[in-house]
Scaffold this motif. Structure first.
Motif, PDB file in Angstrom:
ATOM      1  N   LEU A  29      89.571  52.764  30.201  1.00 43.35           N
ATOM      2  CA  LEU A  29      89.371  51.530  30.965  1.00 43.35           C
ATOM      3  C   LEU A  29      90.450  50.503  30.660  1.00 43.35           C
ATOM      4  CD1 LEU A  29      85.565  50.643  30.902  1.00 43.35           C
ATOM      5  CD2 LEU A  29      87.016  50.695  32.922  1.00 43.35           C
ATOM      6  N   SER A  30      90.751  50.322  29.368  1.00 46.04           N
ATOM      7  CA  SER A  30      91.726  49.298  29.000  1.00 46.04           C
ATOM      8  C   SER A  30      93.109  49.634  29.565  1.00 46.04           C
ATOM      9  CB  SER A  30      91.790  49.129  27.482  1.00 46.04           C
ATOM     10  OG  SER A  30      92.291  50.294  26.860  1.00 46.04           O
ATOM     11  N   ARG A  31      93.419  50.940  29.623  1.00 50.48           N
ATOM     12  CA  ARG A  31      94.705  51.338  30.213  1.00 50.48           C
ATOM     13  C   ARG A  31      94.708  51.120  31.716  1.00 50.48           C
ATOM     14  NH1 ARG A  31      94.053  56.022  26.894  1.00 50.48           N
ATOM     15  NH2 ARG A  31      93.494  57.189  28.792  1.00 50.48           N
ATOM     16  N   ARG A  32      93.602  51.435  32.369  1.00 46.21           N
ATOM     17  CA  ARG A  32      93.528  51.352  33.820  1.00 46.21           C
ATOM     18  C   ARG A  32      93.444  49.910  34.319  1.00 46.21           C
ATOM     19  NH1 ARG A  32      94.888  53.498  38.614  1.00 46.21           N
ATOM     20  NH2 ARG A  32      93.276  53.235  40.200  1.00 46.21           N
ATOM     21  N   ILE A  33      92.576  49.129  33.708  1.00 46.83           N
ATOM     22  CA  ILE A  33      92.341  47.751  34.165  1.00 46.83           C
ATOM     23  C   ILE A  33      93.465  46.830  33.702  1.00 46.83           C
ATOM     24  CG2 ILE A  33      90.764  45.781  34.099  1.00 46.83           C
ATOM     25  CD1 ILE A  33      89.681  48.186  35.651  1.00 46.83           C
ATOM     26  N   GLY A  34      93.869  47.005  32.440  1.00 46.36           N
ATOM     27  CA  GLY A  34      94.916  46.155  31.891  1.00 46.36           C
ATOM     28  C   GLY A  34      94.392  44.778  31.521  1.00 46.36           C
ATOM     29  N   GLY A  35      95.209  44.021  30.830  1.00 45.03           N
ATOM     30  CA  GLY A  35      94.841  42.652  30.475  1.00 45.03           C
ATOM     31  C   GLY A  35      94.087  42.534  29.169  1.00 45.03           C
ATOM     32  N   ALA A 345      84.512  63.481  33.192  1.00 43.29           N
ATOM     33  CA  ALA A 345      84.256  63.086  34.586  1.00 43.29           C
ATOM     34  C   ALA A 345      84.306  61.575  34.755  1.00 43.29           C
ATOM     35  CB  ALA A 345      82.900  63.623  35.039  1.00 43.29           C
ATOM     36  N   VAL A 346      83.756  60.831  33.804  1.00 41.96           N
ATOM     37  CA  VAL A 346      83.788  59.363  33.878  1.00 41.96           C
ATOM     38  C   VAL A 346      85.228  58.865  33.748  1.00 41.96           C
ATOM     39  CG1 VAL A 346      83.085  57.227  32.728  1.00 41.96           C
ATOM     40  CG2 VAL A 346      81.413  59.040  33.117  1.00 41.96           C
ATOM     41  N   CYS A 347      85.982  59.448  32.843  1.00 37.90           N
ATOM     42  CA  CYS A 347      87.386  59.053  32.695  1.00 37.90           C
ATOM     43  C   CYS A 347      88.188  59.321  33.965  1.00 37.90           C
ATOM     44  CB  CYS A 347      88.021  59.777  31.503  1.00 37.90           C
ATOM     45  SG  CYS A 347      87.471  59.186  29.886  1.00 37.90           S
ATOM     46  N   GLU A 348      87.905  60.449  34.610  1.00 30.03           N
ATOM     47  CA  GLU A 348      88.601  60.780  35.871  1.00 30.03           C
ATOM     48  C   GLU A 348      88.282  59.752  36.938  1.00 30.03           C
ATOM     49  OE1 GLU A 348      87.303  64.734  36.684  1.00 30.03           O
ATOM     50  OE2 GLU A 348      88.714  65.674  35.275  1.00 30.03           O
ATOM     51  N   ARG A 349      87.016  59.324  37.024  1.00 30.46           N
ATOM     52  CA  ARG A 349      86.652  58.292  38.008  1.00 30.46           C
ATOM     53  C   ARG A 349      87.338  56.979  37.709  1.00 30.46           C
ATOM     54  NH1 ARG A 349      84.164  63.018  38.488  1.00 30.46           N
ATOM     55  NH2 ARG A 349      82.733  63.186  40.273  1.00 30.46           N
ATOM     56  N   ILE A 350      87.418  56.642  36.438  1.00 32.50           N
ATOM     57  CA  ILE A 350      88.090  55.403  36.039  1.00 32.50           C
ATOM     58  C   ILE A 350      89.561  55.434  36.436  1.00 32.50           C
ATOM     59  CG2 ILE A 350      88.911  54.081  34.036  1.00 32.50           C
ATOM     60  CD1 ILE A 350      86.234  54.836  32.667  1.00 32.50           C
ATOM     61  N   ASN A 351      90.176  56.565  36.205  1.00 30.76           N
ATOM     62  CA  ASN A 351      91.624  56.697  36.495  1.00 30.76           C
ATOM     63  C   ASN A 351      91.935  56.889  37.966  1.00 30.76           C
ATOM     64  OD1 ASN A 351      92.403  56.432  33.770  1.00 30.76           O
ATOM     65  ND2 ASN A 351      91.944  58.593  33.360  1.00 30.76           N
ATOM     66  N   GLY A 352      90.867  57.074  38.771  1.00 23.27           N
ATOM     67  CA  GLY A 352      91.046  57.140  40.206  1.00 23.27           C
ATOM     68  C   GLY A 352      91.591  58.451  40.683  1.00 23.27           C
TER      69      GLY A 352
END
Length: 352
Positions: A29-35, A345-352
Motif C-alpha cells: 500500500l505504501s508503495r502504491r499510494i505514496g506519501g 491476491a490482496v497485494c495484486e488488487r492493491i497494485n492494480g
C-alpha cells in the motif's frame, strides 16, 4: 513523506503468520499510494519469551512502546502458559497501561462471504467495548487456597469517569453513522449497582446528543436480537465482558472469527493505540498456513485510518472486498486458499 512508527508484536499461535501478511500488504500500500511509509520495529514478546525470561514485557518495555504511533498486535495465548498469565502478562498491561479504553469492533458481511443468518446482509454493526475497567479490572483475589472453604472473588469496577467517557465515545461514533443509532447493553435487572450506574450515565450523556436515537437492551436479550433482528442494531456499547462476548458473536454471524478486526483506542492520543485481529492464537491451525489474514488486513485498515491515511485505508478495504467477492477464501470460509494465497491476491488488487 509522512513516517509512521509501528511496533509489531506478533506474539503467539497464528499471530506471526497473520501479522507478517499484514505488514506485506501495508508495504504494498505504501508503495502504491505514496506519501507515507511505515517504520516497523519487531518485538519478540510472546509465551516462549516468557518461559525463557520470566516475563512477557521486559523492564522498560512499555516506555519503549510509548515512542511509537501505533502497535500492530497478533494474538497472545499458549498451551504452555495459563491463559490468565499470558493475558495479564502482555495484552492487558498494554491496553490498560496506555489507557486504550475504547475497544472498537466493526462487523459486517463482506462481499462473497456467507453469513449463517439468512438476514446476514443486514449486519452492519460497530461494537464499542469499555476496555480499561469493569469486569476485567483485575480487582479480587483468592483465600484459603486448596481448602474446602476456598473463595475466589472477582470484583467488577465501574467508575463514573470510565463509564462516561466510553459512552461519549460511542455517541460520537454513532453520530458519524448514517443511521445514528446507539444501543446500550447492560444487565441492570440483576446487577443493580455497576450496571445501574451504566444506565444512568448513558441517559445523562444522551441528552447532549439529541440527534442520536437510543435504546437499551439486556445482554442476554441482545444476543437474540443480533440473530433474529440484525437490522435493528447499529452501534452497540457495552462493558468490558459483555461487549467482548458480543463481538465474538458478531464476527461469527458475519461469517467467521477470521474476518473480525479490533482497534484498542486511546482517543486522546496521549499513548499509542493498538490494533489486533479478533481471532486469538488459534492453536489448532498454527503453522498450517491456512489462517485467514482478512481480519488482520481489516485491522490494518483501521490502523491506517487512525494514522490519518484515509486514502490508503479505503484502498485496502476495496482490495479486501474484491478478494472476498472473488471467492478466494481460506478454509474457515469454506474455501481452500492459504494465507499466502489471500495475501498475494490482496497485494495484486492493491497494485492494480
Amino acid at each position: 513523506m509522512r513516517v509512521h512508527k509501528i511496533a509489531s508484536i506478533p506474539a503467539d499461535g497464528i499471530g506471526p503468520e497473520v501479522i507478517s501478511a499484514g505488514l506485506e500488504v501495508l508495504e504494498a500500500l505504501s508503495r502504491r499510494i505514496g506519501g507515507f511509509r511505515l517504520e516497523v520495529e519487531h518485538f519478540p514478546w510472546n509465551s516462549d519469551y516468557y518461559l525463557e525470561h520470566g516475563h512477557y514485557i521486559p523492564p522498560g518495555g512499555l516506555e519503549r512502546l510509548k515512542q511509537f504511533d501505533a502497535i500492530f498486535f497478533g494474538a497472545v495465548g499458549s498451551q504452555k502458559v495459563p491463559d490468565d498469565v499470558s493475558l495479564w502478562g502482555l495484552r492487558l498491561p498494554i491496553a490498560q497501561g496506555f489507557d486504550q479504553y475504547a475497544n472498537v469492533r466493526p462487523a459486517r458481511v463482506l462481499p462473497g462471504v456467507k453469513s449463517p443468518l439468512h438476514q446476514g446482509s443486514a449486519i452492519d454493526w460497530i461494537i464499542v467495548r469499555e476496555n480499561s475497567e469493569g469486569e476485567y479490572a483485575g480487582n479480587g483475589g483468592r483465600v484459603h487456597r486448596g481448602l474446602p472453604t476456598e473463595v475466589g472473588t472477582e470484583t467488577a469496577v465501574f467508575t463514573r469517569v470510565g463509564v462516561e467517557r466510553i459512552h461519549r465515545f460511542a455517541f460520537e461514533l454513532a453520530r458519524t453513522r448514517p443511521r445514528k443509532r446507539l444501543t446500550l447493553v447492560t444487565k441492570s435487572n440483576a446487577q443493580r449497582f455497576g450496571m445501574v450506574l451504566w444506565d444512568e450515565i448513558f441517559f445523562e450523556v444522551a441528552k447532549q446528543y439529541p440527534d442520536v436515537q437510543t435504546d437499551r437492551e439486556l445482554v442476554d436479550a441482545v444476543t437474540t436480537r443480533m440473530v433474529l433482528k440484525p437490522h435493528t442494531l447499529d452501534v452497540i456499547v457495552g462493558t468490558n465482558l459483555h461487549a467482548d462476548i458480543l463481538s465474538d458473536l458478531a464476527a461469527a454471524l458475519s461469517g467467521s472469527l477470521g474476518i473480525g478486526p479490533t482497534a484498542n483506542i486511546n482517543p486522546e492520543r496521549n499513548f499509542p493505540s493498538m490494533f489486533e485481529p479478533i481471532h486469538g492464537s488459534a492453536f489448532d491451525i498454527t503453522g498450517k498456513g491456512i489462517a485467514n489474514p482478512i481480519a488482520t488486513f481489516w485491522t490494518a485498515a483501521m490502523m491506517l485510518e487512525h494514522l490519518g491515511e484515509q486514502e490508503a485505508a479505503r484502498a485496502l478495504m476495496k482490495a479486501i472486498e474484491q478478494v472476498t467477492a472473488s471467492g478466494i477464501h481460506t478454509p474457515d470460509l469454506g474455501g481452500s486458499a492459504t494465507t499466502a494465497d489471500v495475501t498475494r491476491a490482496v497485494c495484486e488488487r492493491i497494485n492494480g
